[in-house]
Design an enzyme around this catalytic site. Structure first.
Site, mmCIF file in Angstrom:
data_model
loop_
_atom_site.group_PDB
_atom_site.id
_atom_site.type_symbol
_atom_site.label_atom_id
_atom_site.label_comp_id
_atom_site.label_asym_id
_atom_site.label_seq_id
_atom_site.Cartn_x
_atom_site.Cartn_y
_atom_site.Cartn_z
ATOM 1 C CG PHE A 39 9.402 -6.100 -5.954
ATOM 2 C CD1 PHE A 39 8.214 -6.428 -5.324
ATOM 3 C CD2 PHE A 39 10.494 -6.950 -5.787
ATOM 4 C CE1 PHE A 39 8.104 -7.583 -4.549
ATOM 5 C CE2 PHE A 39 10.398 -8.104 -5.016
ATOM 6 C CZ PHE A 39 9.203 -8.424 -4.396
ATOM 7 C CG MET A 52 -1.759 1.248 1.374
ATOM 8 S SD MET A 52 -3.040 1.413 0.116
ATOM 9 C CE MET A 52 -4.265 0.257 0.736
ATOM 10 C CG MET A 92 1.535 -3.480 -8.258
ATOM 11 S SD MET A 92 0.623 -2.372 -9.352
ATOM 12 C CE MET A 92 1.358 -0.804 -8.932
ATOM 13 C CB SER A 126 6.400 -10.762 -5.166
ATOM 14 O OG SER A 126 5.804 -10.194 -6.324
#
Length: 339
Positions: free
Chosen positions: A115, A64, A113, A175
């Protein structure tokens, strides 16, 4: 009420543009009279975790506030801790746009996304600038162009730079959006990484005169055997904590919905039961030797309590926070106090 109005506006926008607007607004209003629109005060419920006393068991999950720009704003909402990042040694733009998708009927999000962040030095400056005294965990990762075999070096660089300013450090090897990253969860690569991080932790503790715990964040897409091996490595390397789980590659619960076929990690309500099952398996394997932060699909206070019952000691929210708003923090804390 204010959040519902803001959410209605934001949900008409492109998800990533809405995210940037939310971060910019929070950054501009934190520590001003305007924070009254989102600040919350409620009776706390302190939790001892990894040797740190947290004011309550509800944290903001990584992703976030990647660059630590809104620590004071999120603290005002009542989070017991804020996990910033994932941060890498060097700035990187992340994957191509579009890379963030809402699946509103399922209260879910898909992201790829990659990173995207402004680099660890920028994050450290923001950690120094925060005024609220919030407990901040820093989630660290490797740059996309760093070969997996040399990924350990990126984690050590980040760890050294953020150590002094962190309540704890989270090691993100789970991730799905950085090629090859999840391979660090297995075998010799995992043991080498964990052992190196513990050795660095010892050096930094002596240098700074403080012990900062480190936790490993794992994926939900693991077999029982893989979970057992990760738990064994965590125990052997005397890691301080585990965070379960990251986003999933599964599309259970969202098939047929708009955007459901987009590549990336799925978070939100459909992840809840899978994440809780992994927490239970991991907790059984760790046998109480290493504490767990439970994250993934928490949409209600009951979801959070399920994760605590499965073996977690604290929880984090992200997608549920987007769909439910700051009230979810208070709801979980009150349910925790009442259990």
């Amino acid at each position: 009420m204010f959040y519902k109005i803001a959410q209605k506006v934001m949900f008409q926008m492109d998800p990533e543009k809405a995210h940037h607007l939310a971060i910019a607004s929070l950054k501009a209003t934190a520590n001003t009279p305007l924070d009254c629109f989102y600040a919350q005060k409620f009776t706390q419920a302190p939790v001892e975790f990894m040797g740190v006393t947290f004011p309550n068991p509800v944290g903001l999950a990584a992703g976030m506030d990647k660059d630590g720009e809104c620590i004071d704003g999120f603290h005002a909402m009542g989070f017991g801790h804020i996990e910033v990042g994932t941060v890498t040694p060097r700035p990187q733009p992340g994957n191509d746009l579009p890379r963030l998708f809402r699946l509103k009927p399922a209260k879910a999000i898909i992201n790829r996304m990659g990173f995207n962040n402004k680099g660890v030095d920028n994050l450290v400056a923001n950690l120094k600038a925060a005024k609220s005294g919030a407990l901040v965990g820093v989630n660290i990762g490797k740059n996309k162009d760093t070969p997996v075999e040399q990924g350990k070096d990126d984690y050590l660089i980040c760890m050294e730079k953020v150590y002094e300013y962190s309540a704890y450090i989270a090691v993100n090897i789970s991730s799905p959006n950085t090629p090859g990253l999840r391979s660090l969860q297995y075998g010799d690569l995992l043991d080498d990484l964990l052992g190196s991080l513990k050795a660095k932790q010892k050096d930094l503790a002596e240098k700074h005169g403080k012990y900062v715990p480190i936790a490993l964040k794992i994926a939900p897409d693991l077999s029982s055997e893989e979970i057992e091996k990760i738990a064994d490595s965590l125990i052997r390397n005397q890691f301080d904590g585990a965070i379960a789980t990251n986003t999933t590659l599964s599309r259970d619960g969202v098939s047929g919905l708009m955007n459901s076929n987009e590549a990336g990690g799925l978070s939100g309500k459909p992840l809840n039961s899978l994440s809780t099952a992994v927490i239970k398996q991991l907790s059984d394997c760790l046998k109480g030797e290493i504490p767990i932060i439970g994250v993934g699909g928490i949409n209600t206070a009951s979801d959070a309590l399920d994760k605590l019952d499965a073996g977690a000691q604290m929880v984090q929210i992200y997608s549920g926070f987007i769909y439910q708003g700051p009230k979810l923090i208070q709801d979980i804390v009150e349910a925790y106090r009442a259990r």
